[in-house]
Write a protein that holds these residues in place. Structure first.
Motif, PDB file in Angstrom:
ATOM      1  N   LEU A 191     -15.295   5.999  -8.144  1.00  0.00           N
ATOM      2  CA  LEU A 191     -16.142   6.998  -8.044  1.00  0.00           C
ATOM      3  C   LEU A 191     -16.272   7.133  -9.916  1.00  0.00           C
ATOM      4  CD1 LEU A 191     -14.352   9.185  -5.413  1.00  0.00           C
ATOM      5  CD2 LEU A 191     -16.678   7.855  -5.488  1.00  0.00           C
ATOM      6  N   ALA A 192     -15.308   7.089 -10.501  1.00  0.00           N
ATOM      7  CA  ALA A 192     -15.173   7.265 -11.766  1.00  0.00           C
ATOM      8  C   ALA A 192     -15.340   5.828 -12.628  1.00  0.00           C
ATOM      9  CB  ALA A 192     -13.004   7.398 -11.906  1.00  0.00           C
ATOM     10  N   GLY A 193     -15.653   5.040 -12.043  1.00  0.00           N
ATOM     11  CA  GLY A 193     -15.903   3.814 -13.345  1.00  0.00           C
ATOM     12  C   GLY A 193     -15.113   3.553 -13.917  1.00  0.00           C
ATOM     13  N   ILE A 194     -14.093   3.177 -13.349  1.00  0.00           N
ATOM     14  CA  ILE A 194     -12.682   3.067 -13.573  1.00  0.00           C
ATOM     15  C   ILE A 194     -12.407   1.107 -13.236  1.00  0.00           C
ATOM     16  CG2 ILE A 194     -10.250   2.554 -14.455  1.00  0.00           C
ATOM     17  CD1 ILE A 194     -10.499   6.324 -14.112  1.00  0.00           C
ATOM     18  N   ASP A 241       0.961  -1.309   0.418  1.00  0.00           N
ATOM     19  CA  ASP A 241       0.363  -0.345  -0.087  1.00  0.00           C
ATOM     20  C   ASP A 241       0.501   0.957   0.368  1.00  0.00           C
ATOM     21  OD1 ASP A 241      -3.007   0.719  -0.316  1.00  0.00           O
ATOM     22  OD2 ASP A 241      -2.846   1.738   1.919  1.00  0.00           O
ATOM     23  N   GLY A 242       1.564   1.006   0.444  1.00  0.00           N
ATOM     24  CA  GLY A 242       2.989   2.780   0.627  1.00  0.00           C
ATOM     25  C   GLY A 242       2.332   3.245   0.919  1.00  0.00           C
ATOM     26  N   PHE A 243       2.748   4.790   0.842  1.00  0.00           N
ATOM     27  CA  PHE A 243       2.733   5.743   1.196  1.00  0.00           C
ATOM     28  C   PHE A 243       2.294   6.893   0.659  1.00  0.00           C
ATOM     29  CE2 PHE A 243       6.680   6.026   1.437  1.00  0.00           C
ATOM     30  CZ  PHE A 243       7.838   7.413   1.083  1.00  0.00           C
ATOM     31  N   HIS A 244       1.989   6.965  -0.785  1.00  0.00           N
ATOM     32  CA  HIS A 244       1.649   7.452  -1.655  1.00  0.00           C
ATOM     33  C   HIS A 244       0.635   6.791  -2.566  1.00  0.00           C
ATOM     34  CE1 HIS A 244       0.599  11.688  -3.630  1.00  0.00           C
ATOM     35  NE2 HIS A 244       1.090  11.075  -5.225  1.00  0.00           N
ATOM     36  N   ALA A 245      -0.002   7.252  -3.888  1.00  0.00           N
ATOM     37  CA  ALA A 245      -0.495   7.090  -4.993  1.00  0.00           C
ATOM     38  C   ALA A 245      -1.146   5.323  -4.750  1.00  0.00           C
ATOM     39  CB  ALA A 245       0.018   6.791  -6.054  1.00  0.00           C
ATOM     40  N   THR A 246      -1.335   5.231  -3.193  1.00  0.00           N
ATOM     41  CA  THR A 246      -1.775   3.533  -2.839  1.00  0.00           C
ATOM     42  C   THR A 246      -2.443   3.178  -3.319  1.00  0.00           C
ATOM     43  OG1 THR A 246      -3.547   4.786  -0.670  1.00  0.00           O
ATOM     44  CG2 THR A 246      -0.829   4.615   0.115  1.00  0.00           C
ATOM     45  N   PRO A 247      -2.717   1.553  -3.209  1.00  0.00           N
ATOM     46  CA  PRO A 247      -3.637   0.863  -4.043  1.00  0.00           C
ATOM     47  C   PRO A 247      -5.031   1.377  -3.382  1.00  0.00           C
ATOM     48  CG  PRO A 247      -2.459  -0.550  -3.291  1.00  0.00           C
ATOM     49  CD  PRO A 247      -1.676   0.771  -3.271  1.00  0.00           C
ATOM     50  N   THR A 248      -5.112   2.194  -1.859  1.00  0.00           N
ATOM     51  CA  THR A 248      -6.259   1.905  -1.060  1.00  0.00           C
ATOM     52  C   THR A 248      -6.791   3.129  -1.951  1.00  0.00           C
ATOM     53  OG1 THR A 248      -5.398   0.851   0.365  1.00  0.00           O
ATOM     54  CG2 THR A 248      -7.473   2.814   0.469  1.00  0.00           C
ATOM     55  N   GLU A 249      -6.353   4.072  -1.889  1.00  0.00           N
ATOM     56  CA  GLU A 249      -6.945   5.343  -2.387  1.00  0.00           C
ATOM     57  C   GLU A 249      -7.232   5.265  -4.050  1.00  0.00           C
ATOM     58  OE1 GLU A 249      -4.570   8.590  -1.919  1.00  0.00           O
ATOM     59  OE2 GLU A 249      -2.527   7.511  -2.687  1.00  0.00           O
ATOM     60  N   VAL A 250      -6.311   5.034  -5.167  1.00  0.00           N
ATOM     61  CA  VAL A 250      -6.574   4.703  -5.915  1.00  0.00           C
ATOM     62  C   VAL A 250      -7.704   3.951  -6.264  1.00  0.00           C
ATOM     63  CG1 VAL A 250      -5.629   3.954  -8.112  1.00  0.00           C
ATOM     64  CG2 VAL A 250      -4.099   5.378  -6.953  1.00  0.00           C
ATOM     65  N   SER A 251      -7.892   2.974  -5.759  1.00  0.00           N
ATOM     66  CA  SER A 251      -9.175   1.973  -5.458  1.00  0.00           C
ATOM     67  C   SER A 251     -10.217   2.700  -5.440  1.00  0.00           C
ATOM     68  CB  SER A 251      -9.362   0.795  -4.825  1.00  0.00           C
ATOM     69  OG  SER A 251      -8.136  -0.475  -5.372  1.00  0.00           O
ATOM     70  N   LEU A 289      -2.378  -2.861  -8.712  1.00  0.00           N
ATOM     71  CA  LEU A 289      -2.972  -3.641  -7.729  1.00  0.00           C
ATOM     72  C   LEU A 289      -4.621  -2.426  -7.287  1.00  0.00           C
ATOM     73  CD1 LEU A 289      -0.842  -4.607  -4.354  1.00  0.00           C
ATOM     74  CD2 LEU A 289      -0.948  -5.759  -6.537  1.00  0.00           C
ATOM     75  N   ALA A 290      -4.744  -1.997  -7.729  1.00  0.00           N
ATOM     76  CA  ALA A 290      -6.169  -1.104  -7.168  1.00  0.00           C
ATOM     77  C   ALA A 290      -6.978  -1.815  -8.026  1.00  0.00           C
ATOM     78  CB  ALA A 290      -5.671   0.849  -7.593  1.00  0.00           C
ATOM     79  N   ARG A 291      -8.490  -1.947  -7.288  1.00  0.00           N
ATOM     80  CA  ARG A 291      -9.704  -2.259  -8.249  1.00  0.00           C
ATOM     81  C   ARG A 291     -10.518  -1.568  -7.730  1.00  0.00           C
ATOM     82  NH1 ARG A 291      -5.991  -4.766 -10.175  1.00  0.00           N
ATOM     83  NH2 ARG A 291      -5.923  -6.450 -10.840  1.00  0.00           N
ATOM     84  N   GLY A 292     -11.773  -0.953  -9.171  1.00  0.00           N
ATOM     85  CA  GLY A 292     -13.357  -0.288  -9.118  1.00  0.00           C
ATOM     86  C   GLY A 292     -13.815  -0.529  -7.438  1.00  0.00           C
ATOM     87  N   GLU A 293     -13.880  -2.544  -7.583  1.00  0.00           N
ATOM     88  CA  GLU A 293     -14.627  -2.664  -6.535  1.00  0.00           C
ATOM     89  C   GLU A 293     -14.066  -2.839  -5.347  1.00  0.00           C
ATOM     90  OE1 GLU A 293     -14.962  -7.331  -6.905  1.00  0.00           O
ATOM     91  OE2 GLU A 293     -12.944  -6.928  -8.728  1.00  0.00           O
ATOM     92  N   HIS A 294     -12.652  -2.829  -4.763  1.00  0.00           N
ATOM     93  CA  HIS A 294     -12.149  -2.831  -3.765  1.00  0.00           C
ATOM     94  C   HIS A 294     -12.624  -0.768  -3.246  1.00  0.00           C
ATOM     95  CE1 HIS A 294      -8.406  -5.685  -4.169  1.00  0.00           C
ATOM     96  NE2 HIS A 294      -9.766  -6.214  -4.556  1.00  0.00           N
ATOM     97  N   GLY A 295     -12.927   0.101  -3.929  1.00  0.00           N
ATOM     98  CA  GLY A 295     -12.808   1.242  -4.134  1.00  0.00           C
ATOM     99  C   GLY A 295     -14.033   1.321  -2.647  1.00  0.00           C
ATOM    100  N   LYS A 296     -15.448   0.625  -3.570  1.00  0.00           N
ATOM    101  CA  LYS A 296     -16.714   0.736  -2.827  1.00  0.00           C
ATOM    102  C   LYS A 296     -16.573   0.312  -1.240  1.00  0.00           C
ATOM    103  CE  LYS A 296     -21.407   0.356  -3.444  1.00  0.00           C
ATOM    104  NZ  LYS A 296     -21.804   0.353  -2.211  1.00  0.00           N
ATOM    105  N   VAL A 297     -15.508  -0.398  -1.452  1.00  0.00           N
ATOM    106  CA  VAL A 297     -15.855  -1.210   0.084  1.00  0.00           C
ATOM    107  C   VAL A 297     -14.781   0.271   1.106  1.00  0.00           C
ATOM    108  CG1 VAL A 297     -14.683  -3.166   1.106  1.00  0.00           C
ATOM    109  CG2 VAL A 297     -15.273  -3.582  -0.815  1.00  0.00           C
TER     110      VAL A 297
END
Ligand code: NI
Length: 241
Positions: free
Chosen positions: A172-175, A157-167, A213-221
């Motif tokens: 939100l953007a439908g990616i 996940d690191g500390f910038h441009a993390t898959p958490t925030e990118v997800s 590793l980012a995924r749109g479906e993770h973002g909803k979670v």
């Protein structure tokens, strides 16, 4: 309740029974080659909107620029000097306080803002802002969110441009997903780093993270978890009247 789309009379009515205000804050800065420049404020806005809807609370327009000097070697990034940023935040709180808002809940999307926000809270309390209370929620640091980040991404996940925030922004953007080629870190430099040092050490702009590793479906979670967790925290917060 979105302050931007209400009238002054509607805000006046709200203030007859409530005095809470949610303020989303973020940044406009690079988030690696696959992440959106608005990541930090887009996340803060989405989480704030969810909390506002859940608790029937007013949400102010977000502060979309922050303290991002270390990202200035990447195109599209913008920064406010800490002194300017703090002065701006303080004036925003003073303005809303003047109308009767008292409980301020700041939902933050950017680590670089944390020190400045704390300094502003101190300054306003020092001024003697009677009856005002301030709370800061860094959505990605909530234990519920961190636990799921760890489960999905381990130590990536690191500390910038993390898959958490990118997800979250992908949701939100439908990616669904964007491929990312990791580039090894080149050397090191003590923090705080200059913009040039960041560019040199982290050539893609991602810092110890794998946004591939980012995924749109993770973002909803993540969004649902952050909203629920902050709503719970606000409801449980002890406020001295
Ligand atoms: Ni970010």
């Amino acid at each position: 309740m979105n302050l931007s789309t209400l009238t002054w009379t509607e805000v006046e009515s709200y203030l007859k029974t409530k005095n809470s205000l949610i303020l989303p804050i973020g940044s406009t800065e690079q988030h690696g080659p696959t992440g959106l420049l608005g990541t930090d404020h887009l996340c803060a806005e989405a989480v704030s909107a969810g909390v506002g809807a859940k608790l029937q609370m007013m949400v102010a327009p977000s502060v979309n620029y922050g303290m991002a000097s270390h990202h200035m070697a990447f195109s599209g990034s913008a920064t406010l000097r800490p002194s300017v940023y703090q002065a701006m935040l303080a004036d925003i709180f003073r303005s809303f306080y003047a109308h009767g808002f008292r409980r301020f809940y700041v939902v933050n999307g950017h680590g670089g803002n944390i020190n400045s926000v704390g300094a502003v809270f101190q300054e306003l309390k020092h001024e003697g802002m009677q009856g005002a209370s301030f709370a800061l929620y860094n959505w990605w640091k909530l234990p519920e969110v961190e636990a799921v980040s760890k489960k999905y991404y381990g130590d990536k996940d690191g500390f910038h441009a993390t898959p958490t925030e990118v997800s979250l922004t992908f949701h939100l953007a439908g990616i669904d997903h964007r491929p990312f080629e990791e580039t090894p870190q080149k050397g090191n430099a003590p923090w705080p780093m200059t913009a040039q040092e960041v560019r040199q050490v982290f050539p893609t702009g991602a810092m110890k993270s794998d946004p591939g590793l980012a995924r749109g479906e993770h973002g909803k979670v993540f969004l649902d978890l952050a909203v629920q967790s902050i709503a719970n925290a606000i409801q449980q917060a002890a406020v001295i009247e």
